[in-house]
Design an enzyme around this catalytic site. Structure first.
Site, PDB file in Angstrom:
ATOM      1  N   CYS A  97     -62.901   4.961 118.204  1.00 16.46           N
ATOM      2  CA  CYS A  97     -63.524   6.275 118.339  1.00 16.46           C
ATOM      3  C   CYS A  97     -64.592   6.254 119.423  1.00 16.46           C
ATOM      4  CB  CYS A  97     -64.160   6.705 117.013  1.00 16.46           C
ATOM      5  SG  CYS A  97     -63.023   6.735 115.626  1.00 16.46           S
TER       6      CYS A  97
ATOM      7  N   VAL B 274     -57.659  17.075 111.632  1.00 12.62           N
ATOM      8  CA  VAL B 274     -57.451  16.901 110.194  1.00 12.62           C
ATOM      9  C   VAL B 274     -58.731  17.191 109.428  1.00 12.62           C
ATOM     10  CG1 VAL B 274     -56.928  15.209 108.386  1.00 12.62           C
ATOM     11  CG2 VAL B 274     -55.530  15.293 110.453  1.00 12.62           C
TER      12      VAL B 274
ATOM     13  N   GLY C 171     -61.112   9.859 110.740  1.00 17.43           N
ATOM     14  CA  GLY C 171     -59.800  10.218 111.263  1.00 17.43           C
ATOM     15  C   GLY C 171     -59.952  11.250 112.360  1.00 17.43           C
ATOM     16  N   SER C 172     -58.940  12.070 112.530  1.00 18.68           N
ATOM     17  CA  SER C 172     -58.938  13.021 113.639  1.00 18.68           C
ATOM     18  C   SER C 172     -59.775  14.250 113.329  1.00 18.68           C
ATOM     19  CB  SER C 172     -57.503  13.448 113.970  1.00 18.68           C
ATOM     20  OG  SER C 172     -57.042  14.401 113.023  1.00 18.68           O
ATOM     21  N   THR C 173     -60.308  14.855 114.377  1.00 16.11           N
ATOM     22  CA  THR C 173     -61.097  16.071 114.233  1.00 16.11           C
ATOM     23  C   THR C 173     -60.249  17.200 113.664  1.00 16.11           C
ATOM     24  OG1 THR C 173     -62.493  15.419 116.088  1.00 16.11           O
ATOM     25  CG2 THR C 173     -62.492  17.750 115.500  1.00 16.11           C
TER      26      THR C 173
ATOM     27  N   GLU D 168     -66.408  11.063 110.028  1.00 13.89           N
ATOM     28  CA  GLU D 168     -66.541  10.598 111.405  1.00 13.89           C
ATOM     29  C   GLU D 168     -65.176  10.771 112.036  1.00 13.89           C
ATOM     30  OE1 GLU D 168     -65.869   8.446 114.578  1.00 13.89           O
ATOM     31  OE2 GLU D 168     -65.962   6.817 113.111  1.00 13.89           O
TER      32      GLU D 168
ATOM     33  N   GLU E   9     -59.194  13.870 123.797  1.00 14.30           N
ATOM     34  CA  GLU E   9     -59.142  12.522 123.240  1.00 14.30           C
ATOM     35  C   GLU E   9     -57.720  11.973 123.343  1.00 14.30           C
ATOM     36  OE1 GLU E   9     -60.847  10.195 119.365  1.00 14.30           O
ATOM     37  OE2 GLU E   9     -59.631  11.968 118.971  1.00 14.30           O
TER      38      GLU E   9
ATOM     39  N   LYS F 264     -57.086   6.643  99.951  1.00 13.93           N
ATOM     40  CA  LYS F 264     -55.810   6.772 100.665  1.00 13.93           C
ATOM     41  C   LYS F 264     -55.952   6.181 102.067  1.00 13.93           C
ATOM     42  CE  LYS F 264     -53.918   9.975 103.221  1.00 13.93           C
ATOM     43  NZ  LYS F 264     -53.016   9.132 104.052  1.00 13.93           N
TER      44      LYS F 264
END
Length: 542
Positions: free
Chosen positions: A327, A269, A265-267, A293, A425, A212
């Site tokens: 990132c 999520v 992706g984001s922490t 990551e 972030e 995805k």
């Protein structure tokens, strides 16, 4: 049939084209950009042997020219995720049983296709769809994905070659099985190479994948799938679905054959997905592998012996290349007061020469941020800094989304080392500077270590080797990739395997053997040549 012990061609990093004025590659890439802009593409989902189209089409446009239409992709629903899982499981046995050298050949061919005939298309698609300039696209969608494919095949061979010792009369051997089930790959918008690596790394080791991608990266995803198909990846091995996250998760994480998650992706999520997997642990046939990551609040810290111009360039490149949407991008800087004025002069002088605009104009260093939601979030940080008594904006600060999502490279100087833009972030072209007393270097290192929940990248700039050693030791857990006298970005496959810990992920180091080991489940086989015929051991004798 012939057999042999096969050796992969030894990988070397793909050379980077300069795209300097007058070069053939510049002219060729500009022609491809013009050709892609002149057409609208239709991107289906790829599930098993089918190209799946739906009634719901989502428009794709350049972030720097959002009124222009690049094409549409077909959005799916839960039924398509279920179909993709069935396709992955249906393809699993044949793919896992394929001799490893044939799997290797497919991905080596994909690398050569990207490095050669598809190079312009990969880069042009990334430049248009993700608003990367020519150099940022080249190091990402050409060189890094080629490196991932070639080096990962090499690491695969090394993994298979690692075998245990055997005593006399026996033979011990290890076979590296793919995971039992399917792997779910969730990929971000900001690196085409990451989008290509996350599904192919597990697939290389014999797994089948449901992939995805981020909606804002589908345009270059379509080129990746075209390459994978031409390289010979069998139907059902990598299944591409465009479905919103919660819909996909509801199906994937409630399936008993879910065996692994490969995520960037984001922490926020990632933590949610981890909790979901944990809550459903009784459902699964095996303990799923979780590789992620996530975010970063990456730092530059300078010692009083650093060279101001080197420091300024590290700050500019580290913070503002690809609009800070890495990132690893430098987002906070700690500068000693003895260097600040000279460093600031160099930084502001250079920023005045930086051009911002669309990627079609190769003279633009800065382009647009990815979408309106990102624009609004970043602008919010800038607006609050303008109102704060603890902050001064010394460069940039202007934002305009009328044509594209443009935010000027912005430098905030704060008197509060715990101000929000030092801690949180932002994922945009915003660098916050804290000026510290030059004699408080060690205390500042402690501040750097304690300010952020992340631990992805960081850099120390200094001429004093004692200071470099002290920073390296004090910040041992503050960054998974640590740079000495350099910006904290630009990790190269095979040279600086990438990943961080703490809130930045599982640190499974993309671009190394470490990552590939997560996608196999070893089986040890012990064979005894002459089995014993008496249960008695010598110690039992009279």
């Amino acid at each position: 049939m012939p057999k042999g012990v096969f050796e992969i061609p030894y990988p070397v990093n793909e050379p980077i084209n300069s795209y300097a004025p007058g070069t053939a590659e510049r002219e060729s890439l500009q022609a491809k950009i013009k050709a892609l802009r002149s057409q609208e593409i239709d991107v289906p989902m790829y599930i098993g042997s089918e190209e799946v189209r739906t009634d719901k089409k989502v428009r794709m446009s350049p972030p720097h020219d959002h009124k222009h239409t690049l094409g549409h992709f077909h959005e799916g629903d839960a039924s398509h995720v279920e179909q993709a899982i069935r396709a992955a499981l249906g393809a699993k046995e044949a793919w896992a049983n394929m001799s490893w050298e044939h799997r290797a050949s497919i991905f080596l061919k994909a690398a050569d296709l990207i490095a050669g005939p598809y190079r312009d298309e990969m880069n042009a698609a990334t430049m248009l769809g993700q608003s990367k300039n020519a150099y940022q696209a080249e190091i990402d969608s050409a060189c890094e994905i080629v490196d991932f494919l070639r080096f990962n095949v090499h690491y695969m061979q090394e993994i298979y070659e690692q075998q245990p010792n055997s005593d006399a009369g026996m033979w011990n051997r290890v076979e590296q099985r793919p995971l039992e089930g399917f792997v779910f790959a969730i990929t971000p918008f900001n690196f085409t190479a990451i989008a290509g690596n996350l599904p192919t790394a597990p697939a290389m080791m014999g797994n089948t994948v449901v992939w995805k991608p981020a909606y804002t990266q589908v345009y270059s995803t379509a080129v990746l799938m075209k390459v994978f198909k031409e390289a010979g990846i069998p139907d059902g091995v990598i299944n591409l679905v465009m479905v919103d996250g919660p819909t996909a998760g509801e199906v994937i994480f409630n399936h008993p054959d879910f065996a692994g998650l490969h995520f960037t992706g984001s922490t926020k999520v990632f933590k949610h997905l981890w909790k979901t997997i944990g809550a459903n642990i009784d459902i699964y046939k095996t303990y799923p592998r979780i590789v992620g990551e996530t975010g970063g609040k990456d730092f530059i810290v300078a010692h009083k012996t650093a060279k101001p111009r080197e420091l300024a360039i590290a700050m500019l490149r580290g913070a503002f290349e690809f609009q800070g949407q890495k990132c690893s991008a430098a987002s906070r800087a700690y500068i000693p007061d003895n260097l600040w004025e000279e460093t600031k002069d160099h930084l502001l002088t250079e920023l005045k020469t930086v051009k911002m605009g669309g990627t079609e104009d190769f003279s633009n260093f800065v382009n647009a941020v990815i979408d309106e939601a990102s624009f609004d979030k970043i602008k919010g940080y800038i607006d609050r800094a303008k109102e704060s008594k603890m902050c001064e904006i010394i460069a940039g600060g202007n934002c305009d989304k009328s044509k594209g999502y443009f935010i000027e490279p912005t430098v905030i100087v704060t008197t509060d080392p715990m101000y929000e833009s030092m801690e949180e972030e932002i994922f945009g072209p915003v660098l916050t500077v804290y000026v510290y007393h030059s004699e408080n270097f060690e205390q500042t290192l402690e501040l750097v270590d304690q300010t952020s929940p992340y631990a992805l990248t960081g850099a120390i700039l200094a001429q004093d080797r004692y200071a470099i050693e002290l920073a390296t030791k004090k910040l041992v857990n503050a960054a998974g990739n640590f740079y000495i006298n350099d910006k904290p970005t630009g990790a190269v496959v095979g040279q600086q395997p990438f990943g961080g810990a703490r809130g930045s992920g599982t640190n499974d180091k993309a671009g190394s053997m470490i990552n590939l080991l997560r996608w196999v489940s070893p089986r040890l086989i012990k064979e005894t040549f002459v089995p014993p015929v008496d249960y008695r051991y010598p110690f039992l004798g009279e």
